[in-house]
Design a protein around this motif. Structure first.
Motif, PDB file in Angstrom:
ATOM      1  N   LEU A   4       0.800  -1.219   0.000  1.00 36.85           N
ATOM      2  CA  LEU A   4       0.000   0.000   0.000  1.00 36.85           C
ATOM      3  C   LEU A   4       0.845   1.287   0.000  1.00 36.85           C
ATOM      4  N   THR A  46       0.414  -9.699   3.497  1.00 37.42           N
ATOM      5  CA  THR A  46      -0.268 -10.901   3.993  1.00 37.42           C
ATOM      6  C   THR A  46      -1.675 -11.074   3.430  1.00 37.42           C
ATOM      7  N   LYS A  47      -2.102 -10.136   2.615  1.00 37.83           N
ATOM      8  CA  LYS A  47      -3.441 -10.296   2.035  1.00 37.83           C
ATOM      9  C   LYS A  47      -3.398  -9.876   0.587  1.00 37.83           C
ATOM     10  N   PRO A  58      -5.077  -7.957  -2.201  1.00 40.50           N
ATOM     11  CA  PRO A  58      -6.104  -6.914  -2.179  1.00 40.50           C
ATOM     12  C   PRO A  58      -7.397  -7.423  -2.810  1.00 40.50           C
TER      13      PRO A  58
HETATM   14  P1  GDP Z   1      -6.350  -7.027  12.306  1.00 45.30           P
HETATM   15  O1  GDP Z   1      -7.583  -6.284  12.675  1.00 45.30           O
HETATM   16  O2  GDP Z   1      -5.141  -6.351  12.828  1.00 45.30           O
HETATM   17  O3  GDP Z   1      -6.399  -8.457  12.696  1.00 45.30           O
HETATM   18  O4  GDP Z   1      -6.207  -6.939  10.750  1.00 45.30           O
HETATM   19  P2  GDP Z   1      -6.654  -7.898   9.591  1.00 45.30           P
HETATM   20  O5  GDP Z   1      -5.659  -8.944   9.399  1.00 45.30           O
HETATM   21  O6  GDP Z   1      -8.060  -8.291   9.742  1.00 45.30           O
HETATM   22  O7  GDP Z   1      -6.508  -6.874   8.393  1.00 45.30           O
HETATM   23  C1  GDP Z   1      -7.206  -5.663   8.331  1.00 45.30           C
HETATM   24  C2  GDP Z   1      -7.495  -5.325   6.886  1.00 45.30           C
HETATM   25  O8  GDP Z   1      -6.272  -5.120   6.211  1.00 45.30           O
HETATM   26  C3  GDP Z   1      -8.209  -6.446   6.141  1.00 45.30           C
HETATM   27  O9  GDP Z   1      -9.156  -5.859   5.305  1.00 45.30           O
HETATM   28  C4  GDP Z   1      -7.134  -7.128   5.328  1.00 45.30           C
HETATM   29  O10 GDP Z   1      -7.605  -7.635   4.089  1.00 45.30           O
HETATM   30  C5  GDP Z   1      -6.190  -5.959   5.080  1.00 45.30           C
HETATM   31  N1  GDP Z   1      -4.815  -6.413   4.933  1.00 45.30           N
HETATM   32  C6  GDP Z   1      -4.101  -7.133   5.802  1.00 45.30           C
HETATM   33  N2  GDP Z   1      -2.844  -7.340   5.364  1.00 45.30           N
HETATM   34  C7  GDP Z   1      -2.771  -6.728   4.187  1.00 45.30           C
HETATM   35  C8  GDP Z   1      -1.738  -6.562   3.248  1.00 45.30           C
HETATM   36  O11 GDP Z   1      -0.582  -7.026   3.408  1.00 45.30           O
HETATM   37  N3  GDP Z   1      -2.019  -5.840   2.135  1.00 45.30           N
HETATM   38  C9  GDP Z   1      -3.231  -5.301   1.924  1.00 45.30           C
HETATM   39  N4  GDP Z   1      -3.429  -4.614   0.851  1.00 45.30           N
HETATM   40  N5  GDP Z   1      -4.239  -5.423   2.779  1.00 45.30           N
HETATM   41  C10 GDP Z   1      -4.016  -6.136   3.917  1.00 45.30           C
END
Ligand code: GDP
Length: 678
Positions: A206, A232-233, A235
């Motif tokens: 991002l 880790t995700k 998009p």
């Molecule tokens: P938590 O609340 O800290 O457990 O966060 P989550 O793992 O649920 O992530 C929060 C949001 O960030 C989610 O919508 C994920 O899809 C997004 N997200 C997490 N890691 C990444 C990443 O490496 N890249 C992107 N673009 N989005 C991410």
């Protein structure tokens, strides 16, 4: 390969079971912290390779999740376990998610968080051996509207986990300024020199490459273990179709590696990627476990010495397990039942039942024969005093005896006697329990009682029916031998004498309480009143309180009953009552004889149907309930009902676990030495 981390994780869980709250008796774990949306769940799931954490905007972790990852090359796929819930071999990760969700929501919102951790083990060919804790609460601490008390509670819980020797995995998102990272702020408080914190920067995709590099080579908040950047995700845009399960993991890996390749130059010399993160976690955990091993070993030794000393002093090294304890208590009880069975047989049932039926005979005599006709002028019953001079063929007395005998034989002797014996046995079982160590175990006591009731109840109706059937002939005709008549005559005279004695005793007691003179006055007054001198006297004697008057009436009743008893005893002793042919004139003897016949018949069946059966089946029912019917936990819970036994068992368990930990740590230390040599 020597897998030291896994063995150390095992030792770690042994130590934890010895004393979950003792921080000094602990090998390190990796504690994951991060504010909401920092990507904390995504990092944990990328490490595991599966989605398993509950999601949703209102889903705030309320209990720490202690996650143990076990590398299992032989498994085809991930398998989850909740050891505390005894749920093993879960392969459906949506179910795992649901269980975590429910466990989490079970903590009331007013309490915000619970100190009681959820334990979850995941085995997989793709996970490294790791021990991680997903810590709740950072968002809540930040939330302004939390009451201070709750904030303090959350802080305390977090601090406990963030203490040495644990490693802190502080998650921050690349698109948020690190200066604002909640995780780094918390880690700096507990680890000011940044010696045991790994920084994880998520969402590298991002921000632009240069910015990402700047974050990863952070100099403002230096960490000795450094930062690792990850994506880790994937998009969630329309070009990428959403994948689930293992496919989602593959998609994330592919997306991340493509991204890192595309930005290779920017990330040169930095640590990036989920794989790198996993490796670093393994290395760091192994190293810090290794460092903790010796100090932990020393602590374990110290604790072991202390526990062994106490065990010797308090319990003389006597070994006690919940199983042996319960078994020996039950054996004592069985011994007591056996001994009781030698003392309590046919004769004893007879005396229990005879006493009861004698009482019934006395009650019947009182209500049918001894009651003074109420109103002489409207007399329908003849006075018992007339019986002496009555003609032997007088139908009135014949009918009266027949009716009274009927009342006795139709009393429901079957049920009455079975209930009596059942109750006597249950009371005896209670007494026996009270004479064994089981008296301090309410739960076991209940199980024993249930076993006794079950055995007795299973025979209740058939016994009652059999007894009732066998006494049936007595409802129509009762033949007596001369010897039976004589025996019953002696018996009833004895009983009536006892009755007479207790009348006298009561009368004496009333005299003593009220005063002899006063009682005589009241009795005279009541007698005159009964002789219907009437209202005038009523008004003259208002000096007596209603309570006193009622006791006066009791005294009059007792006096009458005593004189009647004396009269009857003399009749029964007279020659008239020596022969059974005069039974209508001597109803007391006849009824006593009937009671005796009923008792003798009932006893035969009670003995065979109920008592012998009980002696045989009760110990077996106990075994069935206790040996086969109880789980290990129940047996342990039963044994620990007694505080002294609890202490004994717990101290022994502690000692054994410390011994186990000692030998395991020694093994690992030997292996370590071996490894450094080669
Ligand atoms: P938590 O609340 O800290 O457990 O966060 P989550 O793992 O649920 O992530 C929060 C949001 O960030 C989610 O919508 C994920 O899809 C997004 N997200 C997490 N890691 C990444 C990443 O490496 N890249 C992107 N673009 N989005 C991410």
């Amino acid at each position: 390969m020597l897998n030291l981390t896994r063995q150390m994780i095992e030792i770690r869980s042994i130590l934890q079971s010895i004393d979950p709250n003792d921080n000094t008796l602990k090998l390190p774990s990796i504690v994951v912290i991060g504010s909401q949306s920092s990507g904390k769940s995504s990092v944990l799931e990328a490490v595991v390779g599966r989605e398993f954490l509950p999601k949703g905007s209102n889903m705030v972790t309320r209990r720490p999740i202690e996650l143990t990852l076990v590398n299992s090359p032989d498994l085809a796929a991930e398998v989850a376990e909740f050891p505390a819930l005894r749920m093993n071999n879960l392969t459906d990760f949506e179910q795992v998610q649901k269980i975590l969700y429910d466990l989490n929501l079970a903590v009331p919102i007013t309490e915000a968080i619970s100190n009681d951790p959820i334990q979850l083990t995941i085995r997989s060919p793709r996970v490294p051996d790791l021990s991680l804790v997903d810590l709740p609460g950072y968002i809540q601490v930040e939330a302004a509207d939390q009451p201070t008390e709750l904030k303090r509670k959350i802080r305390q819980l977090c601090d406990k986990y963030l203490e040495e020797p644990n490693i802190i995995l502080a998650i921050s998102a690349a698109d948020v300024d690190l200066a604002n990272s909640t995780a780094l702020r918390a880690s700096r408080q507990m680890d000011p020199k940044g010696e045991r914190t790994i920084g994880v920067v998520t969402k590298l995709d991002l921000v632009d490459g240069a910015e990402a590099r700047g974050i990863l080579t952070n100099r403002k908040y230096p960490l000795k273990m450094g930062y690792v950047g990850v994506v880790t995700k994937v998009p969630q845009t329309s070009i990428f179709k959403k994948k689930t399960g293992y496919q989602a993991f593959i998609a994330q890996q592919n997306f991340e590696s493509t991204f890192l390749k595309d930005n290779k130059d920017e990330f040169a010399g930095t640590s990036v990627g989920t794989r790198t993160l996993k490796k670093r976690l393994m290395r760091v955990l192994e190293r810090s476990m290794a460092l903790s091993l010796k100090p932990t070993y020393d602590r374990v030794q110290q604790e072991l010495e202390e526990a062994s000393y106490k065990f010797k002093v308090e319990f003389n090294d006597r070994s006690l397990t919940p199983e042996t304890y319960i078994a020996s208590s039950i054996d004592t009880l069985k011994g007591a039942v056996k001994e009781f069975s030698e003392r309590f047989g046919r004769n004893e049932i007879k005396s229990v039942l005879k006493n009861e039926l004698d009482q019934k005979v006395l009650d019947l005599l009182a209500s049918k024969y001894w009651n003074k006709p109420h109103d002489q002028s409207r007399e329908i019953d003849l006075d018992l005093r007339d019986i002496v001079n009555a003609s032997p063929t007088d139908v009135y007395w014949h009918r009266k005896l027949d009716l009274t005998t009927n009342s006795l034989t139709k009393l429901g002797v079957g049920r009455l006697s079975t209930t009596l014996l059942t109750n006597a046995l249950l009371t005896e079982i209670d007494n026996m329990i009270d004479n064994t160590t089981l008296r301090t175990h309410p739960m076991i006591k209940q199980v024993v009682r249930d076993a006794a009731e079950e055995v007795l109840n299973s025979r209740y109706y058939s016994t009652a029916d059999q007894v009732e059937n066998c006494i049936k002939p007595f409802k129509f005709e009762i033949e007596l031998e001369n010897s039976e008549w004589k025996q019953s005559r002696d018996h009833i005279i004895r009983l009536l004498n006892e009755e007479l004695r207790s009348c006298d005793q009561y009368l004496q007691l009333l005299k003593k309480n009220i005063g002899s003179r006063k009682l005589t006055q009241i009795m005279t007054y009541l007698e005159n009143k009964d002789n219907s001198i009437g209202e005038t006297i009523e008004r003259e004697n208002i000096g007596f309180s209603p309570g006193i008057l009622s006791r006066g009436r009791d005294a009059l009743f007792l006096k009458d009953r005593a004189s009647l008893l004396q009269f009857r005893i003399s009749c029964l002793k007279s020659s008239q009552c020596k022969i059974k042919e005069n039974k209508y004139k001597c109803p007391e003897i006849f009824l006593a004889a009937v009671a005796d016949k009923l008792t003798q018949t009932a006893v035969l069946f009670l003995n065979v149907e109920l008592l012998s059966d009980f002696y045989y089946n009760f110990p077996r029912a106990l075994d069935a309930k206790l040996s086969n019917g109880l789980t290990q936990e129940q047996i342990e819970a039963f044994a620990k009902e007694d505080p002294k036994v609890k202490r004994h068992i717990e101290l022994q368990q502690r000692k054994e676990l410390l011994e186990l930990a000692t030998s395991k740590i020694e093994d690992v230390m030997t292996l370590q030495k071996h490894r450094t040599k080669h």
